[in-house]
Design a protein around this motif. Structure first.
Motif, PDB file in Angstrom:
ATOM      1  N   GLU A   3       1.044  -1.282  -0.182  1.00  0.00           N
ATOM      2  CA  GLU A   3       0.140   0.140  -0.110  1.00  0.00           C
ATOM      3  C   GLU A   3       0.848   1.349  -0.111  1.00  0.00           C
ATOM      4  N   GLU A  31     -11.306  -1.070  -4.773  1.00  0.00           N
ATOM      5  CA  GLU A  31     -11.603  -1.704  -3.280  1.00  0.00           C
ATOM      6  C   GLU A  31     -11.364  -3.320  -3.529  1.00  0.00           C
ATOM      7  N   ARG A  40      -9.526   5.097  -1.736  1.00  0.00           N
ATOM      8  CA  ARG A  40      -8.335   4.717  -2.128  1.00  0.00           C
ATOM      9  C   ARG A  40      -7.401   5.302  -2.976  1.00  0.00           C
TER      10      ARG A  40
END
Length: 168
Positions: A3, A31, A40
């Motif tokens: 991430e 997602e 995100r």
């Protein structure tokens, strides 16, 4: 973590897009459901309206650019480029042009598409590295588990042999 890697890639891409095209850029990833989410993203700042999330989803689903400067949903405030990996689309790059640079140059769009492709490859490499680390950890865990079971079994064999001998 993976991430953090894509967020870092997004920040670098934002800087490069600013230098090369006089624009801002932000990455959007899907997602778990496979839907693009403006939550995100690679930046704390959201430079595009949330009402354009369906445009980003369209670019993701169709693996084609959409929005400003294209023939698809051209009224958008940004250009949405799919991040095409080797086997799937990994996310969407939104490019927001400054007032002075309204994105009429096809060379600029081509350069941004190259940026998007390179970013997709970087995300794929980060994911592959994370998966390799996880596989190595699983293998080491299994090896430790096997060693522990072997040691316990060996330690129990001697007393069991003594009990069996005494019983017979």
């Amino acid at each position: 973590s993976g991430e953090a890697n894509w967020v870092d890639a997004g920040r670098k891409l934002d800087r490069l897009a600013g230098e090369a095209a006089g624009a801002k850029a932000v990455l959007f990833l899907p997602e778990e459901t496979g839907r693009i989410s403006f939550r995100r993203r690679s930046s704390d700042d959201l430079p595009v309206p949330t009402s354009e999330e369906p445009i980003a989803q369209w670019a993701f689903d169709h693996a084609q650019p959409a929005g400003k400067g294209t023939s698809t949903l051209a009224g958008a405030s940004a250009l949405y480029l799919p991040l095409k990996g080797s086997q799937q689309v990994l996310g969407v790059l939104a490019v927001i042009f400054s007032a002075q640079n309204s994105m009429h140059d096809p060379e600029q769009q081509h350069l941004l598409e190259i940026f998007a492709g390179q970013t997709a490859l970087a995300i794929e490499r980060a994911k592959a590295a994370a998966e390799a680390r996880n596989a190595q950890i699983r293998a080491e865990t299994e090896q430790m588990r096997s060693g522990l079971l072997s040691a316990v079994s060996h330690d129990l064999r001697t007393p069991l042999a003594a009990i069996t001998g005494a019983a017979s």
